[in-house]
Design an enzyme around this catalytic site. Structure first.
Site, PDB file in Angstrom:
ATOM      1  N   ASP A 550       0.968  -1.199  -0.162  1.00 47.82           N
ATOM      2  CA  ASP A 550       0.000   0.015   0.108  1.00 47.82           C
ATOM      3  C   ASP A 550       0.813   1.234   0.043  1.00 47.82           C
ATOM      4  O   ASP A 550       1.858   1.330   0.278  1.00 47.82           O
ATOM      5  CB  ASP A 550      -0.819  -0.173   1.268  1.00 47.82           C
ATOM      6  CG  ASP A 550      -2.084   0.955   1.038  1.00 47.82           C
ATOM      7  OD1 ASP A 550      -2.312   1.609   0.099  1.00 47.82           O
ATOM      8  OD2 ASP A 550      -3.285   0.555   1.751  1.00 47.82           O
ATOM      9  N   GLU A 553       3.276   5.306  -3.797  1.00 50.18           N
ATOM     10  CA  GLU A 553       3.709   6.287  -4.635  1.00 50.18           C
ATOM     11  C   GLU A 553       4.761   7.081  -4.353  1.00 50.18           C
ATOM     12  O   GLU A 553       5.398   7.381  -5.374  1.00 50.18           O
ATOM     13  CB  GLU A 553       2.516   7.487  -4.409  1.00 50.18           C
ATOM     14  CG  GLU A 553       0.997   7.069  -4.938  1.00 50.18           C
ATOM     15  CD  GLU A 553       0.549   6.083  -3.861  1.00 50.18           C
ATOM     16  OE1 GLU A 553      -0.492   5.273  -4.331  1.00 50.18           O
ATOM     17  OE2 GLU A 553       0.750   6.000  -2.560  1.00 50.18           O
ATOM     18  N   ASP A 627      -7.985   4.570  -3.573  1.00 50.03           N
ATOM     19  CA  ASP A 627      -9.148   4.920  -2.634  1.00 50.03           C
ATOM     20  C   ASP A 627     -10.168   5.827  -3.539  1.00 50.03           C
ATOM     21  O   ASP A 627     -10.200   7.069  -3.071  1.00 50.03           O
ATOM     22  CB  ASP A 627      -8.609   5.429  -1.565  1.00 50.03           C
ATOM     23  CG  ASP A 627      -7.617   4.487  -0.652  1.00 50.03           C
ATOM     24  OD1 ASP A 627      -7.800   3.342  -0.839  1.00 50.03           O
ATOM     25  OD2 ASP A 627      -6.899   5.174   0.107  1.00 50.03           O
TER      26      ASP A 627
END
Length: 945
Positions: A550, A553, A627
């Site tokens: 997760d 980035e 998300d």
């Protein structure tokens, strides 16, 4: 590879009389242009790395960087090529591709073997290398421009959220962000692709940043020049105006710019409206970018151009274009409800450029050593992908269990909750293969420990064993994030492998009361090895099957500006984060993949990651779209997002079915309320769509996302979701065969219609239909209470309704029935679809008969692929392929001799053949009609139908 290089020199006399400004070696051809613009290329190198793969490098001096690409496979060698001269042009030719480069300007052109022009750099070469110095390191801001054919469409660039399909004439900023995955690769309907090999913040299309609204002459709502009227209401119930002021910009997009909101303004029951007139200083097409969180609507001259919602902490973007005339005023109204708490909003624009410039193919990057791009062609778009993966790495065959159903929520807070969910699935006989352990299974102040909180998870090994004993697998969330002072943080920090800016700036996360931490440096080989070592010792040793990576980035601080994000991950082990900004997820996945394969060469790696980059496919990754919100516009936007991601060469993609971030109206919805009915319909439509993407996965915040928590068994929502779950499993022979083709044939599962119908111009911009494999056309329903939707049936094929078998001619648009419980799905004429029995997990009843649904009207073929399902023996030949071909002329099906074998293979299988024609429609699946039954033992059979 053949490294023999031959030279054909047209005129030896001419060469002897002129000074040669080019050289050739076994590594390629280098040209030193005689006429170079300021900041242009001083040298251009052409390297044929395959018959259809050409590397082009351009340098600001006469030498080239020797750094190994992070994206391209190491050790690729040039293939045989010939060099000839045609006046000012050098011609470099392989067996399949011809490249022409100007000795004067360095301009490069690409042709097929027959001499047809496919792509050319802009006149004079279109190259720009502007010196830049960052953190004491020298480099260049880089740009390369190409001319784009009028009739081509452009796809790829990864996964973005602005609901765009065809990037011809469009602009896209390429950086990584929650819900945004930037991949610097495009593919054209002209059957070529371009890989821009750069890792820094980049732009496709217009190289300029979007400008503030003060580029216009602005008038407030009273007609006074200077800015738009911003009206701040802090209590919508009372309509109380906190303040009203004129604002020349709307720029509240990050943690820095939101400080410019009026001091003391309360956002919890707020509404802000900007209103006034824009007067452009020039005429043409303006491109607008709306950055929004909360409920946002914008009108220009009364036309509603966007009506959006996103949760306050996770903004998204909308794009629109307006043709404007110099000196004319245009009324603008932006209405914004922040949805509680400080939120983010922005509106910017790009001023017009000439239409031919707007249509150029252009890549700009903030920093790099030199221009490096790869031209990749193919006989069709699948051929382009095949060669692109030859360059950047093959994608594996995913574990068979990964192609089944994934149940997740944010989050199972205890061992009992996770085990209870799986028990309920098995009790209700709902098919499932995978259950997910999301974040925060550790103690509250121990992020990065990889240790379960014993109070909530008293027996982690027992929990994992329970999952396995119930014929399922477990994926666990593993972040590259570590709290300051924890054991694992210290192990990284003592080696200099933790990013330190967040520590220096005391950046606290969102967990109450807020904890200090940072991310490890995935660009360091040693750090990657340590990351795997920690995971191996604490989680893999317990029997964990798969990894959820997760925030890759990396999202060290959500909603920070790009500039501050670069500071937070600086420096990397390879250099300044300005140069290496976009490739963190690639490096992070590399460490997990290589670590597990070294530890256990048998088990296939499975990685779910929120960010991605070119080359990710070689590391066993699936990327999901982050998300996203529980709203119809986000559902719709996922369709082109997933298609374009797949057409970026990365075949495995998924999303949070139902949306992750939940609107308050759904959180609070009561049984029987309009909000509850909309919630159920939204999830039903999303679930229908989600059954036909590469990975079938449910996830999101409260309300809980299990089928039985979404609706009771008697509700059409429950019935529909169960139907599509079971249908996915019935289609497993088809789906897993496509998964095999991803590796063996470099196939793409989720396919823009242009991949299979490139000559049908009507499909070029179609972003809400696609093919799932070669046969199934998926037409998701993305509007509330929609019971019909327009479906375009591509030309040169007929189409059968999946549920009825009814036939429709191609080349027309039809209003298709879309009842609550069914999404329009059509089968391409000339298809063979293998269908298995009802099962509850992928490994169940593998020897069962397979029904072959044959859709007549044209010849058909399919390759039924099988292997051991969990290991890498397929890389060494441990798999089988059974080719199936149907002849329309004589109505026969040929089951060809089985090719290959593997341990545990079903050697004798029953096939049941069902022919569907215009005159004889049949539903899939069908349990009532007669079938032609044959027993197949591996030898060829020809069956009359």
């Amino acid at each position: 590879m053949n490294r023999v290089i031959s030279f054909v020199l047209i005129s030896l006399i001419a060469l002897s009389c002129t000074q040669k400004n080019w050289s050739v070696s076994q590594d390629g051809v280098t040209v030193f242009p005689t006429r170079t613009a300021e900041n242009g290329a001083r040298s251009v190198r052409i390297v044929p790395l395959g018959e259809e793969i050409i590397q082009v490098s351009a340098s600001a001096d006469t030498s080239f960087s020797t750094e190994q690409s992070l994206v391209v496979l190491p050790g690729l060698q040039p293939v045989a090529f010939e060099v000839t001269e045609e006046g000012d042009l050098l011609v470099i030719a392989t067996a399949e591709t011809r490249v022409k480069v100007s000795k004067t300007t360095g301009e490069v052109q690409f042709f097929d073997a027959d001499g047809n022009l496919l792509l050319r750099e802009k006149e004079q070469g279109g190259k720009e290398l502007v010196p830049i110095r960052v953190d004491g390191e020298s480099g260049y801001s880089l740009r390369q421009v190409f001319e784009s054919a009028d009739d081509e469409a452009i796809y790829g660039l990864g996964q973005h959220q602005a609901d765009e399909m065809n990037y011809k004439g469009r602009n896209e900023e390429l950086f990584q962000y929650n819900t945004k995955v930037s991949v610097p690769f495009i593919m054209s309907t002209k059957n070529y692709g371009l890989l821009w090999d750069n890792y820094s913040f980049s732009r496709y299309g217009d190289p300029r940043p979007y400008g503030q609204l003060d580029q216009f002459v602005l008038f407030n709502k009273n007609g006074e020049e200077g800015g738009l009227t911003a009206t701040y209401i802090d209590d919508t119930d009372q309509g109380h105006v906190f303040t009203e002021r004129d604002e020349p910009t709307i720029d509240y997009e990050n943690l820095e710019t939101i400080r410019n909101f009026p001091e003391g303004f309360n956002f919890n029951q707020a509404q802000i409206t900007w209103e006034g007139n824009l007067q452009p200083r020039e005429s043409g097409l303006f491109n607008f970018l709306l950055y929004y969180a909360g409920y946002t609507k914008i009108w220009i001259d009364g036309q509603l151009l966007a009506d959006k919602w996103r949760t306050a902490w996770n903004p998204s973007v909308a794009k629109f274009q307006v043709d404007m005339k110099e000196g004319q005023q245009y009324h603008l109204k932006l209405e914004w409800v922040p949805d509680g708490g400080v939120s983010y909003i922005g509106l910017k624009a790009l001023s017009p450029v000439a239409p031919d410039v707007q249509d150029d193919i252009s890549f700009w990057s903030e920093m790099g050593k030199q221009i490096d791009y790869y031209f990749v062609k193919g006989g069709n778009m699948d051929g382009v992908i095949k060669n692109y993966r030859q360059l950047t790495g093959k994608a594996q065959v995913m574990p068979k269990w990964a192609m089944g159903f994934w149940q997740s929520r944010e989050r199972y807070k205890t061992q009992a909750e996770l085990e209870g969910a799986l028990k309920e699935f098995r009790k209700r006989h709902i098919p499932i293969d995978n259950i997910v352990m999301d974040w925060s299974y550790w103690e509250a102040d121990q992020w990065g420990s990889h240790e379960f909180d014993k109070k909530r998870f008293p027996d982690p090994k027992g929990m994992i064993d329970f999952v396995h004993d119930n014929n399922a697998r477990i994926l666990i969330s593993v972040w590259p994030k570590f709290y300051y002072g924890t054991e694992h943080y210290n192990e990284f920090a003592e080696k200099g492998w933790m990013y330190q800016q967040a520590i220096k700036d005391s950046v606290l996360d969102w967990i109450s009361p807020g904890y200090l931490g940072s991310f490890y440096d995935a660009y360091s080989p040693g750090a990657r090895q340590l990351f795997w070592k920690q995971i191996d010792e604490h989680l893999y040793s317990l029997g964990i099957d798969a990894w959820w990576l997760d925030a890759t980035e990396p999202d060290i601080l959500s909603n920070a500006s790009v500039e501050y994000r670069k500071q937070l991950m600086n420096p990397t082990a390879l250099g300044t984060s300005t140069e290496y900004f976009n490739a963190f997820a690639l490096m992070n996945a590399k460490g997990i993949y290589e670590g597990q394969r070294e530890k256990n060469p048998d088990d296939r790696v499975f990685i779910l990651t929120r960010s991605g980059f070119a080359g990710m496919q070689r590391y066993g990754t699936t990327t999901w779209s982050g998300d996203i919100g529980t709203c119809w516009e986000d559902l719709k936007a996922q369709i082109p997002a997933g298609i374009n991601f797949s057409m970026s060469g990365l075949p495995y993609w998924t999303m949070d079915i139902g949306g992750f971030c939940v609107q308050k109206k759904f959180e609070r919805a009561k049984e029987g309320s309009p909000e509850m009915e909309e919630w159920r319909e939204l999830n039903t439509r999303w679930y229908q769509f989600g059954a036909f993407v590469p990975l079938f996965r449910v996830h999101g915040q409260y309300p809980f996302r299990e089928i039985y928590n979404l609706a009771p068994e008697s509700h059409p929502a429950y019935k529909s979701m169960l139907y599509y779950n079971k249908l996915r499993y019935r289609l497993m022979p088809y789906i897993y065969s496509l998964t095999g083709a991803v590796y063996h044939d470099d196939y793409t599962l989720m396919r823009g219609l242009a991949m299979d119908f490139p000559d049908d111009r009507r499909v070029h911009n179609m972003g809400d239909q696609y093919l799932f494999g070669p046969s199934l056309m998926i037409c998701p329903v993305h509007q509330y209470q929609q019971r019909q939707r327009e479906v375009y049936f591509p030309a040169n094929s007929g189409w059968y309704n999946l549920y009825t078998g009814e036939y429709t001619d191609g080349g027309q648009q039809v209003s298709a029935e879309a009842p609550y419980e069914r999404m329009p799905v059509f089968v391409r004429e000339g298809s063979i679809i293998p269908v298995g029995p009802e099962i509850e997990y992928t490994g169940q009843n593998e020897a069962a008969p397979i029904d072959l649904y044959i859709y007549g009207g044209k010849d058909a073929s399919f390759k039924l692929y099988e292997d051991e399902g969990t290991n890498y023996n397929y890389e060494k030949g441990g798999f089988s392929v059974t080719a199936l071909t149907y002849s329309e002329a004589d109505k026969t099906l040929t089951i060809h001799p089985r090719q290959g074998e593997f341990e545990g293979m079903v050697k004798e299988r029953v096939f049941r053949l069902k022919l569907i024609t215009r005159e004889k429609p049949l539903a899939l699946p069908d349990e009532t009609s007669e079938a032609v039954e044959v027993t197949y033992t591996g030898q060829q059979q020809v069956i009359q139908l």
